[in-house]
Design a protein around this motif. Sequence first.
Motif, short mmCIF file in Angstrom:
data_model
loop_
_atom_site.label_atom_id
_atom_site.label_comp_id
_atom_site.label_asym_id
_atom_site.label_seq_id
_atom_site.Cartn_x
_atom_site.Cartn_y
_atom_site.Cartn_z
N ASP A 1 1.15 2.64 3.69
CA ASP A 1 0.25 3.74 3.31
C ASP A 1 1.02 5.06 3.19
OD1 ASP A 1 -1.98 5.03 2.45
OD2 ASP A 1 -3.08 4.93 4.34
N LYS B 1 -8.80 -0.63 -6.15
CA LYS B 1 -9.02 0.15 -4.94
C LYS B 1 -10.20 1.09 -5.10
CE LYS B 1 -7.91 2.45 -1.02
NZ LYS B 1 -6.68 3.16 -0.80
N HIS C 1 0.84 -1.20 0.00
CA HIS C 1 0.00 0.00 0.00
C HIS C 1 0.88 1.25 0.00
CE1 HIS C 1 -3.93 1.94 1.67
NE2 HIS C 1 -3.20 2.86 1.07
N HIS D 1 1.45 5.22 -2.12
CA HIS D 1 0.97 6.20 -3.11
C HIS D 1 2.19 6.96 -3.63
CE1 HIS D 1 -3.34 6.11 -1.64
NE2 HIS D 1 -2.73 5.69 -0.54
N HIS E 1 -5.90 -0.62 5.41
CA HIS E 1 -5.51 0.11 6.62
C HIS E 1 -6.53 0.11 7.77
CE1 HIS E 1 -7.86 3.15 4.64
NE2 HIS E 1 -6.92 3.49 3.79
ZN LIG Z 1 -3.69 4.83 1.14
#
Ligand SMILES: [Zn+2]
Length: 467
Positions: A325, A157, A60, A62, A252
Motif C-alpha cells: 500500500d 478497485k 497494492h 499507488h 488492506h
Molecule cells: Zn491503497
Amino acid sequence: MYDLVIRNGRLVTPDRIYEADIAIQDGKYAAFLAAGTKAEAKETIDAKGNYVFPGIIDCHAHLNEPGFEYREDFETGSRAAAVAGCTTLIDMPLNNDPSLMNKEIFDLKMGKISKHSVIDYALWGGLVGDYDDKPDSVKNNMNDLVDLHNCGVAAFKGFTCPNGNLFPTVNMGNVRKALEVLKPYNALCGFHCEEYGQVLEREKEAKAKEGRTNEQKIRDFLDSHDVWTEYVATKNVIDMARATGGRVHICHVSHPMVAQVVKDAIHEGLPITAETCPHYLGFTEDFVFEKGAPAKCTPPMRTKEDMEKMWDYVLDGTLSCVGSDHSPAADEEKDNATKDIWHAWGGLNAIQFFLPMMFDMVVNKKGLSPTLIAKVMDYNPAKIFGLYGRKGAFELGFDGDVVIVDPNKAWKVDQTKLLTKGHVSCFDGQEGKGAPTCTIIRGKVVALDGMYKEEAVGYGEYITPVK
Ligand SMILES: [Zn+2]
C-alpha cells in the motif's frame, strides 16, 4: 548454453526450501538443476548461503501517474520497488488524474507509464460511483468495466468511503452492479473498506472539537476510523458477493475482527480473498502517536493486541497476500511542522523496504519460515490476480524472475536516501536483517546491492492475467 544460471541458492516455495541452480533462457525459467551441476551459461551468479524467491509481487501500490507525478511516477516508484526485491507490482487506479475508469484513460495512462518502469507491472482498473458533476449517462463507470477488463486489468478497485472527487465512492448499488457485470468474466473486485456514513459523521464531529492538542487530534483521527467503520463496510461488500457470486478482494485488512469476517465468508464458500500490509503486522497506534503525519494512513494502525492477532489470520491463510500500500506524498504533505493529522496526506511511503521489513518480521521477529513470504508475496498474489502462469512460482516456462536475499544483510531506513520522489517516510530509522542483494526480471538484473540499474529504466513490461 543457458543465458543465465543462478547457482547454489536456497529456493523458497510456499511448501519447502531446497538447494538448486536456476537456469534462465530467453527470459524464462529453462531448468532447475541439482546444485553444483555446473551447467554452461553466458552469465552466472553465485547465491551461496542466500535465499532465492521467484521475485516479489506487490499487489497494492499507488504510483500516481498520470496526474500526480510530483508525488511519484513509474520510474521513481518502480526503481525503489526493484531495490526492495519486487519484480511485479499492481498499480492502483486512483491518486491519478484522471483516475483509470475507462479504455480511453487506459490508453493515456499506458502511453506514459510504459516508457519508464524498471519492473513489470499490472494494473487495477477503477470502479467508481456517481460523479456529482456529470450527466446521467456517465454518472459512474459501470458501462466501462468490460472494456477495462478487456484491456487486461488484473482487478478492479472501489472505495466505500470518501476519497476526493477524482475517485467517487461506490455505494452498495454500484458494488452489486459491478459484481453482476464482471461475474461472467470471473474478474476480481477489490475494495477499500471503511463505511462512508460512519467515517463522514465521526470525522465531522471530531474536527469540530476546539482546542485539541496534536496528540488529542491523533486520538480523534484514530477513533473516527475505528474498527466498526472497516467491519461494517467489509460485511456489506461480502454480502454483495453472497448476493451475486462475484469475486471480492478485501484490501488492506487492519484488524482481527475484520479478518474473522473474511474467514467466516471463506468458510461459507464465498469467493472472497483478502490482503494485509506490513504496517498492520509490525506497527501500532503508538507508532502513529510517535511519528504523527508521516504515519497517517487509513485504515489506521491498531493496538498491539490487535496487531498480534493479525498474525493468526496470516498463518491460517485468511489474509492470503501482503501488499505494501505504498501511497507516496510530497514532503510538505507529510510535514509535522505544518500539517496536523487531519491535514496531512493519508498514505505511507513504504515500497523500498517492502521485502526487507517483511523478511525481518517473519524470519527474525516471529521465528517463522521464509516459506510464508513465498506464500503471501509470490504464490497467492499471482493466483489471485491471474498472474500465475508467468509469475509467482518456480515453474518451467514462467518468467525468469528472481530475487536473491541475504538473510544476514543488515539494513536501516534512511529517508534522505530513498529512491522514491518523496523523502518523508514513517519508517525512517527502522532497521533489521535480511535484504535483497540482486533482483532479476526475465533474466535481466535490474537491481544490485541496494541500487537499481539505470539501463533497466523502461525495461518493465505490462503484464495481463493469464487466460
Ligand atoms: Zn491503497
